[in-house]
Motif scaffolding. Structure first.
Motif, PDB file in Angstrom:
ATOM      1  N   CYS A  55       1.281  11.707  -2.822  1.00  0.00           N
ATOM      2  CA  CYS A  55       0.639  12.923  -2.344  1.00  0.00           C
ATOM      3  C   CYS A  55      -0.441  13.350  -3.345  1.00  0.00           C
ATOM      4  CB  CYS A  55       1.681  14.031  -2.191  1.00  0.00           C
ATOM      5  SG  CYS A  55       0.968  15.634  -1.749  1.00  0.00           S
ATOM      6  N   PRO A  56      -1.662  13.578  -2.878  1.00  0.00           N
ATOM      7  CA  PRO A  56      -2.718  13.981  -3.797  1.00  0.00           C
ATOM      8  C   PRO A  56      -2.519  15.386  -4.382  1.00  0.00           C
ATOM      9  CG  PRO A  56      -3.553  13.929  -1.556  1.00  0.00           C
ATOM     10  CD  PRO A  56      -2.162  13.395  -1.522  1.00  0.00           C
ATOM     11  N   GLN A  57      -1.675  16.181  -3.745  1.00  0.00           N
ATOM     12  CA  GLN A  57      -1.448  17.542  -4.237  1.00  0.00           C
ATOM     13  C   GLN A  57      -0.361  17.589  -5.309  1.00  0.00           C
ATOM     14  OE1 GLN A  57      -1.958  21.122  -1.805  1.00  0.00           O
ATOM     15  NE2 GLN A  57       0.259  21.339  -1.957  1.00  0.00           N
ATOM     16  N   CYS A  58       0.801  16.974  -5.036  1.00  0.00           N
ATOM     17  CA  CYS A  58       1.930  17.085  -5.977  1.00  0.00           C
ATOM     18  C   CYS A  58       2.304  15.766  -6.641  1.00  0.00           C
ATOM     19  CB  CYS A  58       3.151  17.655  -5.273  1.00  0.00           C
ATOM     20  SG  CYS A  58       3.968  16.503  -4.133  1.00  0.00           S
ATOM     21  N   LYS A  59       1.650  14.676  -6.227  1.00  0.00           N
ATOM     22  CA  LYS A  59       1.939  13.317  -6.721  1.00  0.00           C
ATOM     23  C   LYS A  59       3.330  12.840  -6.321  1.00  0.00           C
ATOM     24  CE  LYS A  59      -2.013  13.538  -8.829  1.00  0.00           C
ATOM     25  NZ  LYS A  59      -2.963  14.065  -7.916  1.00  0.00           N
ATOM     26  N   GLY A  60       3.894  13.459  -5.282  1.00  0.00           N
ATOM     27  CA  GLY A  60       5.218  13.104  -4.799  1.00  0.00           C
ATOM     28  C   GLY A  60       5.207  11.925  -3.835  1.00  0.00           C
ATOM     29  N   THR A  61       6.390  11.516  -3.461  1.00  0.00           N
ATOM     30  CA  THR A  61       6.605  10.401  -2.551  1.00  0.00           C
ATOM     31  C   THR A  61       6.170  10.762  -1.139  1.00  0.00           C
ATOM     32  OG1 THR A  61       8.502   9.745  -3.866  1.00  0.00           O
ATOM     33  CG2 THR A  61       8.380   8.834  -1.659  1.00  0.00           C
ATOM     34  N   LEU A  62       5.603   9.792  -0.441  1.00  0.00           N
ATOM     35  CA  LEU A  62       5.181   9.967   0.942  1.00  0.00           C
ATOM     36  C   LEU A  62       6.051   9.133   1.866  1.00  0.00           C
ATOM     37  CD1 LEU A  62       1.342   9.710   0.369  1.00  0.00           C
ATOM     38  CD2 LEU A  62       2.603  11.786   0.925  1.00  0.00           C
ATOM     39  N   GLU A  63       6.320   9.675   3.026  1.00  0.00           N
ATOM     40  CA  GLU A  63       7.103   8.976   4.042  1.00  0.00           C
ATOM     41  C   GLU A  63       6.175   8.594   5.188  1.00  0.00           C
ATOM     42  OE1 GLU A  63      10.735   9.831   7.183  1.00  0.00           O
ATOM     43  OE2 GLU A  63      10.066  11.416   5.866  1.00  0.00           O
ATOM     44  N   TYR A  64       6.206   7.336   5.575  1.00  0.00           N
ATOM     45  CA  TYR A  64       5.390   6.843   6.688  1.00  0.00           C
ATOM     46  C   TYR A  64       6.046   7.263   7.996  1.00  0.00           C
ATOM     47  CZ  TYR A  64       3.158   3.505   9.846  1.00  0.00           C
ATOM     48  OH  TYR A  64       2.476   2.927  10.887  1.00  0.00           O
ATOM     49  N   LEU A  79       0.839  -1.197   0.000  1.00  0.00           N
ATOM     50  CA  LEU A  79       0.000   0.000   0.000  1.00  0.00           C
ATOM     51  C   LEU A  79       0.874   1.248   0.000  1.00  0.00           C
ATOM     52  CD1 LEU A  79      -2.737   1.407   0.114  1.00  0.00           C
ATOM     53  CD2 LEU A  79      -2.697   1.119   2.595  1.00  0.00           C
ATOM     54  N   GLN A  80       1.907   1.245   0.831  1.00  0.00           N
ATOM     55  CA  GLN A  80       2.828   2.384   0.881  1.00  0.00           C
ATOM     56  C   GLN A  80       3.444   2.651  -0.481  1.00  0.00           C
ATOM     57  OE1 GLN A  80       4.915   1.277   4.795  1.00  0.00           O
ATOM     58  NE2 GLN A  80       5.618   3.316   4.308  1.00  0.00           N
ATOM     59  N   SER A  81       3.741   1.620  -1.227  1.00  0.00           N
ATOM     60  CA  SER A  81       4.428   1.796  -2.511  1.00  0.00           C
ATOM     61  C   SER A  81       3.555   2.432  -3.586  1.00  0.00           C
ATOM     62  CB  SER A  81       4.983   0.457  -3.010  1.00  0.00           C
ATOM     63  OG  SER A  81       3.921  -0.395  -3.395  1.00  0.00           O
ATOM     64  N   GLU A 100       0.587   8.632  13.817  1.00  0.00           N
ATOM     65  CA  GLU A 100       0.700   7.842  12.597  1.00  0.00           C
ATOM     66  C   GLU A 100       0.134   8.652  11.432  1.00  0.00           C
ATOM     67  OE1 GLU A 100       0.020   3.245  11.274  1.00  0.00           O
ATOM     68  OE2 GLU A 100      -1.501   4.147  12.551  1.00  0.00           O
ATOM     69  N   GLU A 101       1.002   8.927  10.436  1.00  0.00           N
ATOM     70  CA  GLU A 101       0.593   9.730   9.293  1.00  0.00           C
ATOM     71  C   GLU A 101       1.587   9.556   8.148  1.00  0.00           C
ATOM     72  OE1 GLU A 101       0.237  13.576  11.110  1.00  0.00           O
ATOM     73  OE2 GLU A 101       2.381  13.794  11.362  1.00  0.00           O
ATOM     74  N   LEU A 102       1.225  10.105   6.999  1.00  0.00           N
ATOM     75  CA  LEU A 102       2.090  10.077   5.821  1.00  0.00           C
ATOM     76  C   LEU A 102       2.550  11.502   5.542  1.00  0.00           C
ATOM     77  CD1 LEU A 102      -0.066   7.662   3.675  1.00  0.00           C
ATOM     78  CD2 LEU A 102       2.153   7.143   4.690  1.00  0.00           C
ATOM     79  N   HIS A 103       3.869  11.689   5.413  1.00  0.00           N
ATOM     80  CA  HIS A 103       4.433  13.014   5.207  1.00  0.00           C
ATOM     81  C   HIS A 103       4.842  13.214   3.754  1.00  0.00           C
ATOM     82  CE1 HIS A 103       5.873  13.386   9.658  1.00  0.00           C
ATOM     83  NE2 HIS A 103       4.561  13.296   9.547  1.00  0.00           N
ATOM     84  N   CYS A 104       4.452  14.364   3.210  1.00  0.00           N
ATOM     85  CA  CYS A 104       4.961  14.808   1.911  1.00  0.00           C
ATOM     86  C   CYS A 104       5.886  15.983   2.201  1.00  0.00           C
ATOM     87  CB  CYS A 104       3.826  15.242   0.978  1.00  0.00           C
ATOM     88  SG  CYS A 104       4.456  15.916  -0.579  1.00  0.00           S
ATOM     89  N   HIS A 105       7.174  15.773   2.031  1.00  0.00           N
ATOM     90  CA  HIS A 105       8.126  16.833   2.342  1.00  0.00           C
ATOM     91  C   HIS A 105       8.126  17.917   1.269  1.00  0.00           C
ATOM     92  CE1 HIS A 105       9.549  14.902   5.940  1.00  0.00           C
ATOM     93  NE2 HIS A 105       9.569  13.764   5.274  1.00  0.00           N
ATOM     94  N   ALA A 106       7.764  17.584   0.045  1.00  0.00           N
ATOM     95  CA  ALA A 106       7.706  18.580  -1.029  1.00  0.00           C
ATOM     96  C   ALA A 106       6.619  19.619  -0.759  1.00  0.00           C
ATOM     97  CB  ALA A 106       7.466  17.897  -2.365  1.00  0.00           C
ATOM     98  N   CYS A 107       5.470  19.185  -0.283  1.00  0.00           N
ATOM     99  CA  CYS A 107       4.343  20.089   0.007  1.00  0.00           C
ATOM    100  C   CYS A 107       4.305  20.516   1.468  1.00  0.00           C
ATOM    101  CB  CYS A 107       3.021  19.399  -0.328  1.00  0.00           C
ATOM    102  SG  CYS A 107       2.805  19.034  -2.061  1.00  0.00           S
ATOM    103  N   ALA A 108       5.115  19.888   2.295  1.00  0.00           N
ATOM    104  CA  ALA A 108       5.115  20.120   3.748  1.00  0.00           C
ATOM    105  C   ALA A 108       3.738  19.850   4.349  1.00  0.00           C
ATOM    106  CB  ALA A 108       5.613  21.515   4.089  1.00  0.00           C
ATOM    107  N   LEU A 109       3.154  18.702   3.955  1.00  0.00           N
ATOM    108  CA  LEU A 109       1.857  18.289   4.468  1.00  0.00           C
ATOM    109  C   LEU A 109       1.954  16.902   5.101  1.00  0.00           C
ATOM    110  CD1 LEU A 109      -0.505  19.363   1.550  1.00  0.00           C
ATOM    111  CD2 LEU A 109      -0.249  20.477   3.769  1.00  0.00           C
TER     112      LEU A 109
END
Length: 60
Positions: free
Chosen positions: A13-22, A7-9, A28-37
């Motif tokens: 990110c729904p905003q930038c389509k970038g990679t998420l970090e668990y 699932l992680q793979s 417990e959350e998924l981080h998008c460092h590109a969008c800072a969300l």
């Protein structure tokens, strides 16, 4: 319970389509460092809605 790797793979990110970090700390959350969300995970379900994300910019 951690997110299954398969699932992680496929989640992006729904905003930038970038990679998420668990992350499990501070919650417990998924981080998008590109969008800072950070997208919350509630009852083992990632909530991938931009309006439900919190900003990582104010996190110290």
């Amino acid at each position: 319970m951690p997110l299954p790797p398969e699932l992680q793979s496929i989640l992006v990110c729904p905003q930038c389509k970038g990679t998420l970090e668990y992350a499990t700390t501070p919650r417990e959350e998924l981080h998008c460092h590109a969008c800072a969300l950070a997208y919350p995970i509630t009852d083992d379900i990632p909530i991938m809605l931009i309006e439900k994300a919190r900003s990582l910019a104010c996190q110290k």
